[in-house]
Write a protein that holds these residues in place. Structure first.
Motif, PDB file in Angstrom:
ATOM      1  N   VAL A 116      12.765  -4.737   3.868  1.00 23.12           N
ATOM      2  CA  VAL A 116      11.560  -4.608   4.686  1.00 23.12           C
ATOM      3  C   VAL A 116      11.633  -5.546   5.888  1.00 23.12           C
ATOM      4  O   VAL A 116      11.239  -5.168   7.002  1.00 23.12           O
ATOM      5  CB  VAL A 116      10.288  -4.867   3.839  1.00 23.12           C
ATOM      6  N   CYS A 117      12.154  -6.735   5.700  1.00 16.26           N
ATOM      7  CA  CYS A 117      12.288  -7.685   6.808  1.00 16.26           C
ATOM      8  C   CYS A 117      13.143  -7.088   7.917  1.00 16.26           C
ATOM      9  O   CYS A 117      12.753  -7.088   9.090  1.00 16.26           O
ATOM     10  CB  CYS A 117      12.892  -8.990   6.292  1.00 16.26           C
ATOM     11  N   SER A 118      14.293  -6.558   7.565  1.00 17.44           N
ATOM     12  CA  SER A 118      15.167  -5.937   8.561  1.00 17.44           C
ATOM     13  C   SER A 118      14.476  -4.740   9.214  1.00 17.44           C
ATOM     14  O   SER A 118      14.504  -4.580  10.442  1.00 17.44           O
ATOM     15  CB  SER A 118      16.479  -5.501   7.898  1.00 17.44           C
ATOM     16  N   PHE A 119      13.844  -3.918   8.400  1.00 16.38           N
ATOM     17  CA  PHE A 119      13.153  -2.724   8.895  1.00 16.38           C
ATOM     18  C   PHE A 119      12.050  -3.090   9.881  1.00 16.38           C
ATOM     19  O   PHE A 119      11.960  -2.515  10.981  1.00 16.38           O
ATOM     20  CB  PHE A 119      12.594  -1.935   7.715  1.00 16.38           C
ATOM     21  N   LEU A 120      11.190  -4.048   9.523  1.00 10.88           N
ATOM     22  CA  LEU A 120      10.069  -4.407  10.389  1.00 10.88           C
ATOM     23  C   LEU A 120      10.518  -5.147  11.640  1.00 10.88           C
ATOM     24  O   LEU A 120       9.817  -5.115  12.659  1.00 10.88           O
ATOM     25  CB  LEU A 120       9.028  -5.217   9.620  1.00 10.88           C
ATOM     26  N   ASN A 121      11.666  -5.791  11.591  1.00 11.62           N
ATOM     27  CA  ASN A 121      12.198  -6.404  12.812  1.00 11.62           C
ATOM     28  C   ASN A 121      12.590  -5.336  13.826  1.00 11.62           C
ATOM     29  O   ASN A 121      12.561  -5.576  15.024  1.00 11.62           O
ATOM     30  CB  ASN A 121      13.390  -7.304  12.500  1.00 11.62           C
ATOM     31  N   ASN A 125       5.699  -0.767  14.202  1.00 13.60           N
ATOM     32  CA  ASN A 125       4.599   0.185  13.982  1.00 13.60           C
ATOM     33  C   ASN A 125       5.075   1.361  13.140  1.00 13.60           C
ATOM     34  O   ASN A 125       5.060   2.509  13.594  1.00 13.60           O
ATOM     35  CB  ASN A 125       4.064   0.682  15.333  1.00 13.60           C
ATOM     36  N   PRO A 126       5.457   1.114  11.915  1.00 10.91           N
ATOM     37  CA  PRO A 126       6.034   2.203  11.119  1.00 10.91           C
ATOM     38  C   PRO A 126       4.985   3.166  10.569  1.00 10.91           C
ATOM     39  O   PRO A 126       3.874   2.779  10.215  1.00 10.91           O
ATOM     40  CB  PRO A 126       6.714   1.460   9.969  1.00 10.91           C
ATOM     41  N   SER A 127       5.374   4.427  10.507  1.00 18.71           N
ATOM     42  CA  SER A 127       4.551   5.430   9.832  1.00 18.71           C
ATOM     43  C   SER A 127       4.857   5.363   8.336  1.00 18.71           C
ATOM     44  O   SER A 127       5.870   4.778   7.920  1.00 18.71           O
ATOM     45  CB  SER A 127       4.891   6.826  10.355  1.00 18.71           C
ATOM     46  N   ASP A 128       4.009   5.992   7.527  1.00 22.53           N
ATOM     47  CA  ASP A 128       4.271   6.033   6.084  1.00 22.53           C
ATOM     48  C   ASP A 128       5.612   6.704   5.805  1.00 22.53           C
ATOM     49  O   ASP A 128       6.362   6.264   4.926  1.00 22.53           O
ATOM     50  CB  ASP A 128       3.161   6.784   5.347  1.00 22.53           C
ATOM     51  N   GLU A 129       5.921   7.746   6.548  1.00 22.75           N
ATOM     52  CA  GLU A 129       7.191   8.453   6.355  1.00 22.75           C
ATOM     53  C   GLU A 129       8.378   7.541   6.676  1.00 22.75           C
ATOM     54  O   GLU A 129       9.376   7.515   5.952  1.00 22.75           O
ATOM     55  CB  GLU A 129       7.242   9.702   7.239  1.00 22.75           C
ATOM     56  N   GLU A 130       8.269   6.759   7.746  1.00 27.95           N
ATOM     57  CA  GLU A 130       9.344   5.822   8.106  1.00 27.95           C
ATOM     58  C   GLU A 130       9.489   4.733   7.058  1.00 27.95           C
ATOM     59  O   GLU A 130      10.607   4.313   6.733  1.00 27.95           O
ATOM     60  CB  GLU A 130       9.073   5.207   9.479  1.00 27.95           C
ATOM     61  N   LYS A 150       1.787   0.274   0.781  1.00 25.69           N
ATOM     62  CA  LYS A 150       0.631  -0.460   1.301  1.00 25.69           C
ATOM     63  C   LYS A 150       1.032  -1.872   1.719  1.00 25.69           C
ATOM     64  O   LYS A 150       0.567  -2.387   2.733  1.00 25.69           O
ATOM     65  CB  LYS A 150      -0.479  -0.522   0.247  1.00 25.69           C
ATOM     66  N   SER A 151       1.905  -2.490   0.946  1.00 23.65           N
ATOM     67  CA  SER A 151       2.367  -3.845   1.255  1.00 23.65           C
ATOM     68  C   SER A 151       3.147  -3.878   2.563  1.00 23.65           C
ATOM     69  O   SER A 151       2.975  -4.797   3.374  1.00 23.65           O
ATOM     70  CB  SER A 151       3.251  -4.380   0.119  1.00 23.65           C
ATOM     71  N   VAL A 152       3.984  -2.888   2.788  1.00 23.31           N
ATOM     72  CA  VAL A 152       4.767  -2.828   4.033  1.00 23.31           C
ATOM     73  C   VAL A 152       3.840  -2.599   5.222  1.00 23.31           C
ATOM     74  O   VAL A 152       4.001  -3.228   6.281  1.00 23.31           O
ATOM     75  CB  VAL A 152       5.872  -1.754   3.959  1.00 23.31           C
ATOM     76  N   GLN A 153       2.848  -1.733   5.063  1.00 20.63           N
ATOM     77  CA  GLN A 153       1.874  -1.513   6.137  1.00 20.63           C
ATOM     78  C   GLN A 153       1.161  -2.825   6.477  1.00 20.63           C
ATOM     79  O   GLN A 153       1.007  -3.173   7.651  1.00 20.63           O
ATOM     80  CB  GLN A 153       0.846  -0.464   5.717  1.00 20.63           C
ATOM     81  N   CYS A 154       0.732  -3.519   5.454  1.00 23.55           N
ATOM     82  CA  CYS A 154       0.042  -4.794   5.641  1.00 23.55           C
ATOM     83  C   CYS A 154       0.973  -5.824   6.286  1.00 23.55           C
ATOM     84  O   CYS A 154       0.565  -6.554   7.193  1.00 23.55           O
ATOM     85  CB  CYS A 154      -0.475  -5.293   4.290  1.00 23.55           C
ATOM     86  N   ALA A 155       2.218  -5.872   5.832  1.00 26.59           N
ATOM     87  CA  ALA A 155       3.195  -6.817   6.391  1.00 26.59           C
ATOM     88  C   ALA A 155       3.424  -6.541   7.873  1.00 26.59           C
ATOM     89  O   ALA A 155       3.537  -7.481   8.673  1.00 26.59           O
ATOM     90  CB  ALA A 155       4.510  -6.737   5.622  1.00 26.59           C
ATOM     91  N   ALA A 156       3.480  -5.269   8.248  1.00 29.74           N
ATOM     92  CA  ALA A 156       3.671  -4.917   9.660  1.00 29.74           C
ATOM     93  C   ALA A 156       2.528  -5.482  10.498  1.00 29.74           C
ATOM     94  O   ALA A 156       2.753  -6.045  11.581  1.00 29.74           O
ATOM     95  CB  ALA A 156       3.771  -3.402   9.822  1.00 29.74           C
ATOM     96  N   GLU A 157       1.303  -5.354  10.004  1.00 28.37           N
ATOM     97  CA  GLU A 157       0.143  -5.893  10.724  1.00 28.37           C
ATOM     98  C   GLU A 157       0.206  -7.418  10.789  1.00 28.37           C
ATOM     99  O   GLU A 157      -0.060  -8.007  11.839  1.00 28.37           O
ATOM    100  CB  GLU A 157      -1.166  -5.428  10.072  1.00 28.37           C
ATOM    101  N   LYS A 158       0.544  -8.055   9.670  1.00 32.83           N
ATOM    102  CA  LYS A 158       0.627  -9.514   9.642  1.00 32.83           C
ATOM    103  C   LYS A 158       1.696 -10.026  10.599  1.00 32.83           C
ATOM    104  O   LYS A 158       1.504 -11.043  11.261  1.00 32.83           O
ATOM    105  CB  LYS A 158       0.942 -10.010   8.231  1.00 32.83           C
TER     106      LYS A 158
END
Length: 166
Positions: A116-121, A125-130, A150-158
């Motif tokens: 997730v760290c690599s992905f969010l870097n 602004n990921p979609s649920d599908e991404e 839900k955790s990844v969505q929240c992490a993206a916002e944080k």
């Protein structure tokens, strides 16, 4: 008669600390991290690159450490789950997983967090599908993935709110 095993000196920076060791050229990076460096947060699961439990960051990119030789990491930088945060100062991804119940037994969690760290870097602004696609290489037998998403969505916002060191 036993065959001589080729050895090579490697210099790998693990979580900011230079590790210089002589290793068997066939040594897997996951074994180097766990045995030679002594960091046990990177888990060994399937040993075939399928489950994602051994995921670490190699020069900032998520890789399966069970499919990577330690000699391939020579001169490079490895980041493991131990560098992500502490119980008193968690990384935003860890906070998000805690707040959204994104883990149960925890065996897969270090690999998922690193993925997730690599992905969010790369995608703030990921979609649920991404998110689902990015997690396709990480197996979890406990959660059913809904709280992980839900955790990844929240992490993206944080991570948008806080300047996070990559």
């Amino acid at each position: 008669m036993a065959e001589a095993v080729a050895r090579k000196k490697v210099s790998i920076t693990v979580n900011g600390v230079l590790q210089e060791k002589e290793v068997d050229v066939r040594l897997l990076l996951v074994d180097f991290i766990r045995r030679d460096v002594g960091l046990k947060g990177t888990h060994v699961g399937c040993e075939q690159g399928v489950c994602g439990a051994c995921t670490i960051l190699l020069d900032g990119e998520a890789v399966r450490s069970c499919l990577t030789l330690a000699v391939q990491a020579d001169g490079r930088s490895v980041t493991t789950i131990e560098a992500m945060g502490t119980p008193d100062n968690m990384h935003p991804i860890q906070e998000a997983f805690q707040e959204n119940h994104g883990l149960q037994c925890g065996f897969c969690t270090p690999g998922i967090v690193m993925s997730v760290c690599s992905f969010l870097n790369d995608n703030q602004n990921p979609s649920d599908e991404e998110i689902r696609e990015s997690l396709s290489g990480n197996l979890c037998r406990c959660t059913g993935y809904q709280n992980i998403i839900k955790s990844v969505q929240c992490a993206a916002e944080k991570m948008k709110e806080v300047q996070v060191v990559k």
